[in-house]
Design a protein around this motif. Sequence first.
Motif, PDB file in Angstrom:
ATOM      1  N   ILE A  45      10.120  53.731   8.154  1.00 57.76           N
ATOM      2  CA  ILE A  45       9.794  54.493   9.367  1.00 57.76           C
ATOM      3  C   ILE A  45       8.285  54.525   9.571  1.00 57.76           C
ATOM      4  O   ILE A  45       7.786  54.374  10.700  1.00 57.76           O
ATOM      5  N   SER A  46       7.540  54.727   8.479  1.00 62.06           N
ATOM      6  CA  SER A  46       6.081  54.719   8.568  1.00 62.06           C
ATOM      7  C   SER A  46       5.590  53.385   9.117  1.00 62.06           C
ATOM      8  O   SER A  46       4.717  53.334   9.991  1.00 62.06           O
ATOM      9  N   HIS A  47       6.184  52.314   8.620  1.00 61.89           N
ATOM     10  CA  HIS A  47       5.817  50.974   9.104  1.00 61.89           C
ATOM     11  C   HIS A  47       6.165  50.819  10.582  1.00 61.89           C
ATOM     12  O   HIS A  47       5.371  50.293  11.375  1.00 61.89           O
ATOM     13  N   GLU A  48       7.362  51.306  10.962  1.00 58.62           N
ATOM     14  CA  GLU A  48       7.820  51.150  12.332  1.00 58.62           C
ATOM     15  C   GLU A  48       6.991  51.977  13.320  1.00 58.62           C
ATOM     16  O   GLU A  48       6.921  51.652  14.499  1.00 58.62           O
ATOM     17  N   ILE A  49       6.389  53.075  12.845  1.00 59.28           N
ATOM     18  CA  ILE A  49       5.520  53.886  13.708  1.00 59.28           C
ATOM     19  C   ILE A  49       4.120  53.285  13.768  1.00 59.28           C
ATOM     20  O   ILE A  49       3.531  53.140  14.839  1.00 59.28           O
ATOM     21  N   ARG A  50       3.588  52.919  12.605  1.00 54.43           N
ATOM     22  CA  ARG A  50       2.204  52.444  12.549  1.00 54.43           C
ATOM     23  C   ARG A  50       2.014  51.082  13.217  1.00 54.43           C
ATOM     24  O   ARG A  50       0.946  50.809  13.773  1.00 54.43           O
ATOM     25  N   THR A  51       3.044  50.235  13.159  1.00 53.50           N
ATOM     26  CA  THR A  51       2.895  48.899  13.749  1.00 53.50           C
ATOM     27  C   THR A  51       2.673  48.955  15.259  1.00 53.50           C
ATOM     28  O   THR A  51       1.686  48.407  15.763  1.00 53.50           O
ATOM     29  N   PRO A  52       3.546  49.635  16.044  1.00 53.67           N
ATOM     30  CA  PRO A  52       3.256  49.715  17.477  1.00 53.67           C
ATOM     31  C   PRO A  52       2.027  50.557  17.789  1.00 53.67           C
ATOM     32  O   PRO A  52       1.307  50.272  18.754  1.00 53.67           O
ATOM     33  N   MET A  53       1.765  51.598  16.971  1.00 52.91           N
ATOM     34  CA  MET A  53       0.562  52.400  17.194  1.00 52.91           C
ATOM     35  C   MET A  53      -0.688  51.557  17.004  1.00 52.91           C
ATOM     36  O   MET A  53      -1.687  51.722  17.712  1.00 52.91           O
TER      37      MET A  53
END
Length: 453
Positions: free
Chosen positions: A90-98
């Motif tokens: 989830i951290s990866h999925e949030i940080r990537t588009p951010m």
Amino acid sequence: EQGVIDQIGNMCEVWLGVPLISGQEAIGAVVVQHYENPDVYDEGSKEVLEYVSRQISLAIQRSKTIQHLMAAKEKAQESDRLKSAFLANISHEIRTPMNSILGFAELLEKPQFTGGQKSHFIDTIQKSGERMLNLINDIIDISKIESGQMTVNEERVDINETMQFMMDLFSAEFQKNKPDVELKLNIPKKSIVIKTDKEKLHSILINLIKNAEKFTTEGFVEFGYRKEGELLIFFVRDTGYGIPAEKQARMFERFVQANTSLSRPHEGSGLGLSITKAFVELLGGNINVESRPGKGSVFYFSLPAKCEKKQIQEPENNNLQSTKTPSSQYSGYVPRILVAEDDKESYKLIYYILAGKNIELHHAGKGEDAVRACRGTQDFDLILMDVKMPGVDGLMATRQIREFNKDVPIIAQTAHALEGDREKALDAGCNDYIPKPISRDNLLALIDKYLSR
């Protein structure tokens, strides 16, 4: 006595037996027997055997307790591992588009980039924002499922129409992203109209088709349905990678994803199939999968074929998709719109969306300011009411305005956007509802809908 057990050998002269007790339950017996002396056992023998039985029972119970503790420990460790992997994902999925949103937003300020390059930056920012919104929706859905707050809103649904909508929705996407994959629709000629939750059915089909698209590089993705007795059987078939048998049993569980390694080639939270299974079961159906590695997969789900026998009035479609923009003139006058919004950036967004339109815009930063403005000399043609504001919130402000003005159209806007929020807004006196993040086209269509009156 029933003749089920065959006796072998000689009958004993005497036997002595005591039960094995675990808690309040008899789990077996300890028995000794003698073939010659019928008087070999006495009360002392019984006491000795009872003592032995108790020790054996304690040993068995202790062994079972240890086994249960070990199983619980392993389950807890597995749960902890899965949740850690889920949170990392989830951290990866949030940080990537951010990373894309913040990075390309910063590049937009640099003068050395051309207009075409900046247009590409804006397109990337928009796609990254949509990816984040999908992730947030998944997390909200799984939280509501876990807490038992997910509800079913049944309405009349034409299944062929729904399946054709899915075909239209995905056709261009497949042609653009998967040119080597053919999208096929397989449905009966005669449509069936049932009573079910249309939005959840859409979500189920979208999740399964997207899943098939993600893991198929060539061949086809086919979806459709058939009627079997009192059930509708839906399917999504693909010629993709396939799923190993050991993965199939757990692929619908929360926090479980087939590949959680750093090298996994596909984005996603891993919540899609879990949400899909929960939605199918909420609608009274079941879901399963048939798959072989390298041979593709078929996902099946069933729904009760609760066919409608009487005509039901179609609900008003408030999920606006129109790209129509407000007219430059509304019957020869300049309409006045009051925007009640405490967040300055959100107000700026509305301001720039309406920039260039022949509209007079007013701003209220609090609910009480909106009420005061409506009580004053200003005669507004439309109010955009943010629901969550400090002090007097948007719903309370709407109720107060309705005490003295029942005609002005009020459109609620909120970042909550959960199931039931729209109904709360309408109950408070709002005419319509738009969730945040606000779509420019949807907002313009709503404004045009009410100002054109």
